[in-house]
Design a protein around this motif. Sequence first.
Motif, mmCIF file in Angstrom:
data_model
loop_
_atom_site.group_PDB
_atom_site.id
_atom_site.type_symbol
_atom_site.label_atom_id
_atom_site.label_comp_id
_atom_site.label_asym_id
_atom_site.label_seq_id
_atom_site.Cartn_x
_atom_site.Cartn_y
_atom_site.Cartn_z
ATOM 1 N N GLY A 87 70.573 43.814 34.328
ATOM 2 C CA GLY A 87 70.084 43.503 33.005
ATOM 3 C C GLY A 87 68.596 43.811 32.764
ATOM 4 O O GLY A 87 67.946 43.523 33.853
ATOM 5 N N HIS A 88 68.299 44.052 31.506
ATOM 6 C CA HIS A 88 66.954 44.189 31.001
ATOM 7 C C HIS A 88 66.277 45.116 32.042
ATOM 8 O O HIS A 88 65.078 44.661 32.489
ATOM 9 N N GLY A 89 66.751 46.093 32.538
ATOM 10 C CA GLY A 89 66.032 47.158 33.346
ATOM 11 C C GLY A 89 65.811 46.790 34.819
ATOM 12 O O GLY A 89 65.093 46.967 35.515
ATOM 13 N N PHE A 90 66.639 45.721 35.240
ATOM 14 C CA PHE A 90 66.529 45.206 36.589
ATOM 15 C C PHE A 90 68.010 45.272 37.167
ATOM 16 O O PHE A 90 68.953 45.127 36.465
ATOM 17 N N VAL A 91 68.095 45.437 38.698
ATOM 18 C CA VAL A 91 69.119 45.010 39.536
ATOM 19 C C VAL A 91 68.844 44.066 40.504
ATOM 20 O O VAL A 91 67.656 44.177 41.086
ATOM 21 N N LEU A 92 69.734 43.281 40.977
ATOM 22 C CA LEU A 92 69.358 42.313 41.852
ATOM 23 C C LEU A 92 70.673 42.250 42.630
ATOM 24 O O LEU A 92 71.824 42.138 42.401
ATOM 25 N N ALA A 93 70.508 42.442 44.084
ATOM 26 C CA ALA A 93 71.764 42.342 44.985
ATOM 27 C C ALA A 93 71.426 41.654 46.196
ATOM 28 O O ALA A 93 70.191 41.332 46.605
ATOM 29 N N TRP A 94 72.465 41.213 47.062
ATOM 30 C CA TRP A 94 71.950 40.705 48.274
ATOM 31 C C TRP A 94 72.998 41.175 49.342
ATOM 32 O O TRP A 94 73.939 41.400 49.038
ATOM 33 N N MET A 95 72.315 41.383 50.491
ATOM 34 C CA MET A 95 73.030 42.011 51.696
ATOM 35 C C MET A 95 73.093 41.009 52.680
ATOM 36 O O MET A 95 71.874 40.437 52.969
ATOM 37 N N ASP A 96 74.199 40.616 53.282
ATOM 38 C CA ASP A 96 74.571 40.029 54.564
ATOM 39 C C ASP A 96 74.231 40.912 55.627
ATOM 40 O O ASP A 96 74.583 42.122 55.542
ATOM 41 N N VAL A 97 73.385 40.315 56.788
ATOM 42 C CA VAL A 97 72.960 41.149 58.000
ATOM 43 C C VAL A 97 73.313 40.275 59.043
ATOM 44 O O VAL A 97 72.396 39.407 59.201
ATOM 45 N N GLY A 98 74.567 40.225 59.599
ATOM 46 C CA GLY A 98 74.576 39.187 60.781
ATOM 47 C C GLY A 98 74.716 37.689 59.982
ATOM 48 O O GLY A 98 75.446 37.484 59.037
ATOM 49 N N ASP A 99 73.853 36.820 60.567
ATOM 50 C CA ASP A 99 73.827 35.515 60.222
ATOM 51 C C ASP A 99 72.544 35.509 59.091
ATOM 52 O O ASP A 99 72.306 34.156 58.800
ATOM 53 N N ALA A 100 71.977 36.551 58.771
ATOM 54 C CA ALA A 100 70.809 36.536 57.631
ATOM 55 C C ALA A 100 71.204 36.947 56.289
ATOM 56 O O ALA A 100 72.453 37.723 56.134
ATOM 57 N N LEU A 101 70.423 37.085 55.486
ATOM 58 C CA LEU A 101 70.765 37.442 54.215
ATOM 59 C C LEU A 101 69.261 38.179 53.663
ATOM 60 O O LEU A 101 68.270 37.724 53.806
ATOM 61 N N ILE A 102 69.561 39.414 52.748
ATOM 62 C CA ILE A 102 68.129 40.005 52.446
ATOM 63 C C ILE A 102 68.633 40.213 50.836
ATOM 64 O O ILE A 102 69.584 40.486 50.384
#
Length: 150
Positions: free
Chosen positions: A43-58
């Motif tokens: 939206g409005h010129g941005f993208v936000l995503a989340w990646m799971d890495v093992g038991d972590a989140l980025i």
Amino acid sequence: MASKLWRTPTVVPALAYEDVPAAVEFLTRAFGFRERAGARLNGHGFVLAWMDVGDALISLSTAGGHGRNSPRSAGTITQSVKVYVDGIDRHFARAKAAGAVIISEPGDKFWGGRVYEAKDLEGHYWEFSERDRELDSAEWKLPPGIKMGA
């Protein structure tokens, strides 16, 4: 009815990318990360995503928001993230074949770890370490000129 909650680790690094969808694809292909399906925001010129890495989140977001920049646009490394994996040599081969920029090949370290370093498609610095190899600090085999303590 109770609401379904996200699994939330204690720390969530937030990285900026000029092209978040390309970053998601690269991180999945090269490093085996997994996007949280259905959670991507646009939206409005941005993208936000989340990646799971093992038991972590980025968290991945479009560069420029919250004063964060991609290393590509900043012209310098803006952060580094260490990730523990199983099968470091297999992980390294996958990353190299997928086009990660290799800084150092897998090698054994004085603290017992086996580590390699790489950069992703926009220059973020990643250190990958074999899980369950690092020794207690009392067992480290310090190189000449380095000593423990203040």
